[in-house]
Design a protein around this motif. Structure first.
Motif, PDB file in Angstrom:
ATOM      1  N   ILE A 272       2.875 -14.517   4.277  1.00  0.00           N
ATOM      2  CA  ILE A 272       3.146 -14.239   2.814  1.00  0.00           C
ATOM      3  C   ILE A 272       4.133 -13.013   3.011  1.00  0.00           C
ATOM      4  CG2 ILE A 272       1.182 -12.500   2.386  1.00  0.00           C
ATOM      5  CD1 ILE A 272       1.094 -13.627  -0.384  1.00  0.00           C
ATOM      6  N   THR A 273       5.264 -13.039   2.086  1.00  0.00           N
ATOM      7  CA  THR A 273       6.040 -11.987   2.044  1.00  0.00           C
ATOM      8  C   THR A 273       5.672 -10.679   1.515  1.00  0.00           C
ATOM      9  OG1 THR A 273       7.116 -12.658   0.073  1.00  0.00           O
ATOM     10  CG2 THR A 273       8.081 -13.855   2.146  1.00  0.00           C
ATOM     11  N   ARG A 274       6.349  -9.825   1.580  1.00  0.00           N
ATOM     12  CA  ARG A 274       5.880  -8.368   0.876  1.00  0.00           C
ATOM     13  C   ARG A 274       5.759  -8.493  -0.779  1.00  0.00           C
ATOM     14  NH1 ARG A 274       8.476  -4.241  -1.153  1.00  0.00           N
ATOM     15  NH2 ARG A 274       7.891  -2.424  -1.311  1.00  0.00           N
ATOM     16  N   HIS A 275       6.991  -9.182  -1.139  1.00  0.00           N
ATOM     17  CA  HIS A 275       7.144  -9.223  -2.513  1.00  0.00           C
ATOM     18  C   HIS A 275       5.778  -9.966  -3.061  1.00  0.00           C
ATOM     19  CE1 HIS A 275       8.856 -11.190  -6.138  1.00  0.00           C
ATOM     20  NE2 HIS A 275       9.249  -9.996  -6.221  1.00  0.00           N
ATOM     21  N   ASP A 276       5.606 -11.067  -2.469  1.00  0.00           N
ATOM     22  CA  ASP A 276       4.613 -12.098  -2.815  1.00  0.00           C
ATOM     23  C   ASP A 276       3.155 -11.470  -2.591  1.00  0.00           C
ATOM     24  OD1 ASP A 276       6.488 -14.050  -3.673  1.00  0.00           O
ATOM     25  OD2 ASP A 276       6.183 -15.272  -1.784  1.00  0.00           O
ATOM     26  N   GLY A 277       3.020 -10.636  -1.679  1.00  0.00           N
ATOM     27  CA  GLY A 277       1.917  -9.888  -1.366  1.00  0.00           C
ATOM     28  C   GLY A 277       1.468  -8.804  -2.518  1.00  0.00           C
ATOM     29  N   LEU A 278       2.836  -8.280  -3.293  1.00  0.00           N
ATOM     30  CA  LEU A 278       2.560  -7.228  -4.028  1.00  0.00           C
ATOM     31  C   LEU A 278       1.972  -8.050  -5.476  1.00  0.00           C
ATOM     32  CD1 LEU A 278       5.951  -5.267  -3.576  1.00  0.00           C
ATOM     33  CD2 LEU A 278       3.593  -4.581  -2.975  1.00  0.00           C
ATOM     34  N   ALA A 279       2.798  -9.313  -5.670  1.00  0.00           N
ATOM     35  CA  ALA A 279       2.381 -10.015  -6.823  1.00  0.00           C
ATOM     36  C   ALA A 279       0.816 -10.415  -6.563  1.00  0.00           C
ATOM     37  CB  ALA A 279       3.129 -11.374  -6.774  1.00  0.00           C
TER      38      ALA A 279
ATOM     39  N   ASN B 128      -9.584  -1.982  -9.138  1.00  0.00           N
ATOM     40  CA  ASN B 128      -8.993  -0.786 -10.259  1.00  0.00           C
ATOM     41  C   ASN B 128      -7.761  -0.551  -9.341  1.00  0.00           C
ATOM     42  OD1 ASN B 128      -9.704   1.004  -7.932  1.00  0.00           O
ATOM     43  ND2 ASN B 128     -11.637   1.071  -8.940  1.00  0.00           N
ATOM     44  N   ARG B 129      -7.121   0.495  -9.986  1.00  0.00           N
ATOM     45  CA  ARG B 129      -5.790   0.917  -9.483  1.00  0.00           C
ATOM     46  C   ARG B 129      -5.858   1.481  -8.071  1.00  0.00           C
ATOM     47  NH1 ARG B 129      -1.282   1.739 -11.905  1.00  0.00           N
ATOM     48  NH2 ARG B 129      -2.238   1.782 -14.014  1.00  0.00           N
ATOM     49  N   ARG B 130      -6.866   2.337  -7.937  1.00  0.00           N
ATOM     50  CA  ARG B 130      -7.096   3.126  -6.277  1.00  0.00           C
ATOM     51  C   ARG B 130      -7.319   1.816  -5.313  1.00  0.00           C
ATOM     52  NH1 ARG B 130     -11.518   4.870  -3.161  1.00  0.00           N
ATOM     53  NH2 ARG B 130     -10.701   6.945  -1.887  1.00  0.00           N
ATOM     54  N   GLU B 131      -8.024   0.707  -5.767  1.00  0.00           N
ATOM     55  CA  GLU B 131      -8.470  -0.404  -4.663  1.00  0.00           C
ATOM     56  C   GLU B 131      -7.033  -1.189  -4.555  1.00  0.00           C
ATOM     57  OE1 GLU B 131     -12.893  -1.147  -5.824  1.00  0.00           O
ATOM     58  OE2 GLU B 131     -11.334  -2.045  -7.016  1.00  0.00           O
ATOM     59  N   ALA B 132      -6.176  -1.111  -5.729  1.00  0.00           N
ATOM     60  CA  ALA B 132      -4.833  -1.564  -5.685  1.00  0.00           C
ATOM     61  C   ALA B 132      -3.983  -1.002  -4.628  1.00  0.00           C
ATOM     62  CB  ALA B 132      -4.165  -1.763  -7.004  1.00  0.00           C
ATOM     63  N   ASN B 133      -3.915   0.409  -4.672  1.00  0.00           N
ATOM     64  CA  ASN B 133      -3.020   1.297  -3.868  1.00  0.00           C
ATOM     65  C   ASN B 133      -3.596   1.091  -2.373  1.00  0.00           C
ATOM     66  OD1 ASN B 133      -1.182   1.887  -6.005  1.00  0.00           O
ATOM     67  ND2 ASN B 133      -2.673   3.765  -6.642  1.00  0.00           N
ATOM     68  N   ILE B 134      -4.732   1.071  -1.975  1.00  0.00           N
ATOM     69  CA  ILE B 134      -4.972   0.914  -0.759  1.00  0.00           C
ATOM     70  C   ILE B 134      -4.693  -0.517  -0.341  1.00  0.00           C
ATOM     71  CG2 ILE B 134      -7.174   0.548   0.628  1.00  0.00           C
ATOM     72  CD1 ILE B 134      -8.497   2.689  -1.299  1.00  0.00           C
ATOM     73  N   MET B 135      -4.658  -1.404  -1.020  1.00  0.00           N
ATOM     74  CA  MET B 135      -4.233  -3.068  -0.828  1.00  0.00           C
ATOM     75  C   MET B 135      -2.831  -2.813  -0.269  1.00  0.00           C
ATOM     76  SD  MET B 135      -6.520  -5.474  -2.758  1.00  0.00           S
ATOM     77  CE  MET B 135      -5.608  -7.116  -2.267  1.00  0.00           C
ATOM     78  N   LEU B 136      -2.040  -2.158  -1.208  1.00  0.00           N
ATOM     79  CA  LEU B 136      -0.695  -2.026  -0.981  1.00  0.00           C
ATOM     80  C   LEU B 136      -0.198  -1.466   0.134  1.00  0.00           C
ATOM     81  CD1 LEU B 136       0.460  -1.683  -4.845  1.00  0.00           C
ATOM     82  CD2 LEU B 136       0.558  -3.659  -3.624  1.00  0.00           C
ATOM     83  N   ALA B 137      -1.067  -0.352   0.612  1.00  0.00           N
ATOM     84  CA  ALA B 137      -0.895   0.466   1.495  1.00  0.00           C
ATOM     85  C   ALA B 137      -0.936  -0.313   2.860  1.00  0.00           C
ATOM     86  CB  ALA B 137      -1.570   1.809   1.557  1.00  0.00           C
ATOM     87  N   ALA B 138      -2.013  -0.981   2.895  1.00  0.00           N
ATOM     88  CA  ALA B 138      -2.276  -2.006   4.111  1.00  0.00           C
ATOM     89  C   ALA B 138      -1.434  -3.176   4.360  1.00  0.00           C
ATOM     90  CB  ALA B 138      -3.774  -2.648   3.832  1.00  0.00           C
ATOM     91  N   ILE B 139      -0.826  -3.687   3.282  1.00  0.00           N
ATOM     92  CA  ILE B 139       0.243  -4.709   3.705  1.00  0.00           C
ATOM     93  C   ILE B 139       1.468  -4.075   3.453  1.00  0.00           C
ATOM     94  CG2 ILE B 139      -1.484  -6.368   2.589  1.00  0.00           C
ATOM     95  CD1 ILE B 139       0.340  -6.346  -0.045  1.00  0.00           C
ATOM     96  N   ASP B 140       1.842  -2.838   3.096  1.00  0.00           N
ATOM     97  CA  ASP B 140       3.307  -2.471   3.159  1.00  0.00           C
ATOM     98  C   ASP B 140       4.031  -2.572   4.380  1.00  0.00           C
ATOM     99  OD1 ASP B 140       4.943  -0.499   1.359  1.00  0.00           O
ATOM    100  OD2 ASP B 140       5.063   0.538   3.522  1.00  0.00           O
ATOM    101  N   LYS B 141       5.322  -2.780   4.203  1.00  0.00           N
ATOM    102  CA  LYS B 141       6.210  -3.025   5.541  1.00  0.00           C
ATOM    103  C   LYS B 141       6.302  -1.881   6.372  1.00  0.00           C
ATOM    104  CE  LYS B 141      10.550  -1.228   3.425  1.00  0.00           C
ATOM    105  NZ  LYS B 141      11.551  -1.823   2.733  1.00  0.00           N
TER     106      LYS B 141
END
Length: 155
Positions: A93-100, A112-125
């Motif tokens: 999955i691309t970064r863009h699609d992962g964000l989606a 929640n927002r905190r969990e979303a931010n943690i997930m985003l950090a884990a899949i960030d480029k």
């Protein structure tokens, strides 16, 4: 009881223990000896009768001190939603699609927002920077699927 096969009997035995406790830790060989079956029969019962879809998480440790731990968990109501996200992620999955995917989880109220931010950090480029874009996308997919699998139940 005569109409039950040995798999049904082993399943009933383990579920009886789980009715008294949220988890059970067994040694495959001990249960196999108790029911006079081969250890692979225990594997079969656990693999087919104690799935995440049925509300169980199974963990195992191999080796001399090995065990199989079966834990009863509460399933979330939105399993179809999570299943559709797992299918969308696939094996890369691309970064863009992962964000989606993360945005969908957040907007649905699954995280929640905190969990979303943690997930985003884990899949960030910056976290996934192997130098091989295809490999980064495969790792990103594995991370997301692992998180989605854990979101299927509440501990």
């Amino acid at each position: 009881m005569e109409n039950q096969n040995i798999s049904d009997i082993i399943e009933a035995y383990l579920k009886q223990i789980l009715a008294e406790s949220q988890e059970v830790e067994i040694r495959r060989s001990e249960i196999a000896n108790q029911f006079n079956v081969v250890p692979s029969q225990i594997n079969y019962v656990i693999k087919t009768r104690f799935t995440i879809q049925d509300g169980y998480v199974v963990r195992s440790k191999r080796g001399g001190g090995g065990y199989i731990r079966i834990e009863k968990v509460k399933l979330l109501d939105n399993l179809d939603f999570i299943d559709s996200l797992v299918a969308a992620v696939g094996d890369h999955i691309t970064r863009h699609d992962g964000l989606a995917v993360v945005r969908s989880l957040f907007e649905a109220g699954t995280i929640n927002r905190r969990e979303a931010n943690i997930m985003l950090a884990a899949i960030d480029k910056t976290a996934l920077n192997t130098g091989d874009r295809d490999l980064d996308e495969q790792i990103r997919a594995q991370i997301l699927i692992s998180i989605l699998d854990h979101l299927r139940y509440e501990s």
